[in-house]
Design an enzyme around this catalytic site. Structure first.
Site, PDB file in Angstrom:
ATOM      1  N   LEU A  41      18.979   3.390  -1.456  1.00 50.96           N
ATOM      2  CA  LEU A  41      17.632   2.842  -1.564  1.00 50.96           C
ATOM      3  C   LEU A  41      17.412   1.913  -0.379  1.00 50.96           C
ATOM      4  O   LEU A  41      18.328   1.184   0.024  1.00 50.96           O
ATOM      5  CB  LEU A  41      17.465   2.065  -2.867  1.00 50.96           C
ATOM      6  N   ASP A  42      16.192   1.928   0.179  1.00 54.03           N
ATOM      7  CA  ASP A  42      15.872   1.038   1.290  1.00 54.03           C
ATOM      8  C   ASP A  42      16.046  -0.419   0.875  1.00 54.03           C
ATOM      9  O   ASP A  42      16.019  -0.756  -0.318  1.00 54.03           O
ATOM     10  CB  ASP A  42      14.435   1.263   1.758  1.00 54.03           C
ATOM     11  N   LEU A  43      16.180  -1.288   1.874  1.00 54.57           N
ATOM     12  CA  LEU A  43      16.400  -2.709   1.625  1.00 54.57           C
ATOM     13  C   LEU A  43      15.319  -3.305   0.726  1.00 54.57           C
ATOM     14  O   LEU A  43      15.613  -4.064  -0.199  1.00 54.57           O
ATOM     15  CB  LEU A  43      16.441  -3.466   2.953  1.00 54.57           C
ATOM     16  N   ALA A  81      13.464  -1.795  -1.413  1.00 52.72           N
ATOM     17  CA  ALA A  81      13.306  -1.061  -2.675  1.00 52.72           C
ATOM     18  C   ALA A  81      14.281  -1.572  -3.730  1.00 52.72           C
ATOM     19  O   ALA A  81      15.250  -2.276  -3.446  1.00 52.72           O
ATOM     20  CB  ALA A  81      13.517   0.430  -2.441  1.00 52.72           C
TER      21      ALA A  81
END
Length: 324
Positions: free
Chosen positions: A40-42, A44
């Site tokens: 997951l992106d930072l 998110a």
């Protein structure tokens, strides 16, 4: 001594990298053998399904599962990263509610999608995000995805055109918002997406914004489901403990999309030694597809696949890992 083996459902918080989340899991369980099934992106948050020990070999299977997200899309601007961490590179008028609803219909089904330039996809051995930050071109080709559902949950309309519209379902959308609000301008929208592997929700925000003759980016993103695994069953950095580990059993196998089969007593050595698989090894007939294999004492021993009437090994767990 063999380390722990199983699956952890982890609720990653925004502002924490997926790599850091794995570090917390490693420390809690006292192991280095973990594998994630999609980062997951930072910015998110939400569900990370983490495979531990011998189950790291199942990571590829879980990675291929469909995923569900709740996304808040900001309209009228687009950033270079397509999320709140980037720099604004485009501004545009806000879309109407009716245009947004029509666009969500267009972005349901089988589509071709261009991934974000700020992504971990590699071009010539280097991440696209690294090339982009270095000022180099990181043109990524479109690739096939599928959006099974794109459900509008609620919206924030411009100024005092209306109160926020609760859009839990189609009936609520028409009753709550009314015809007048169909022409109202949308500042942001919360959308539930159910998508196939490899779908970038950031790209969906960008493309939906463009389709509405506007611009769009994500503000928040939460992954709520991966295949049969749900965020509601996950632990987080405050609650994770050794008992958070789900060992491989028939129920975990089902959640991983595997059949569960049991060896007949005395067939364990044949399985461990990789002897040609015979249907007579198993207590019940093998079903088509992948199956998790358990000993007669219910210890997890590996996985097999039946395809076209023939059975083959996927992998075999060592004796020390299978011991219970």
């Amino acid at each position: 001594m063999t380390g722990p083996s199983g699956i952890i459902l982890y609720d990653k918080k925004p502002g924490v990298t997926s790599f850091s989340a794995l570090g917390k899991i490693k420390k809690t369980l006292g192991t280095k053998k973990v594998g994630h099934t999609g980062t997951l992106d930072l910015f998110a948050q939400g569900l990370l399904v983490v495979c531990v020990g011998s189950l790291t070999r199942l990571a590829g299977i879980v990675t291929a599962f469909d995923k569900e997200y709740e996304a808040q899309i900001i309209f009228g601007e687009q950033t270079d990263t397509l999320d709140p961490t980037g720099q604004v590179v485009k501004t545009a008028p806000l879309p109407s509610l009716v245009a947004l609803k029509e666009s969500l219909k267009k972005f349901t089904g089988k589509l071709m999608q261009r991934p974000p330039e700020f992504s971990a996809i590699k071009i010539g051995g280097k991440r696209a995000s690294d090339l982009t930050r270095a000022g180099k071109e990181a043109a990524l080709p479109e690739r096939p995805i599928e959006v099974y559902e794109a459900q509008l949950l609620d919206v924030e309309l411009e100024a005092a055109a209306s109160n926020d519209c609760g859009l839990a379902n189609d009936r609520a959308a028409s009753n709550d918002c009314g015809l007048a609000n169909e022409r109202a301008l949308v500042k942001s929208a919360r959308v539930r997406f159910l998508v196939s592997k490899g779908t970038y929700i950031r790209s969906l925000a960008r493309d939906i914004g463009q389709d509405c003759a506007s611009a769009g980016r994500l503000e928040t993103l939460k992954r709520t489901r991966v295949g049969n695994f749900n965020l509601s069953d996950a632990c987080d950095e405050d609650t994770i403990c050794a008992s958070s580990l789900r060992e491989m059993d028939a129920e975990t196998a089902r959640l991983c999309g595997l059949n569960a089969v049991y060896l007949r007593a005395g067939q364990e050595e044949n399985f461990w030694n990789g002897r040609p698989l015979r249907f007579s090894f198993f207590e019940e007939p093998l079903k088509e597809g992948a199956s998790a294999v358990f000993s007669s004492s219910k210890a997890f021993m590996g996985a097999v696949k039946k395809e076209g009437g023939r059975a083959s090994y996927e992998y075999v767990v060592s004796k020390s890992e299978a011991a219970k």
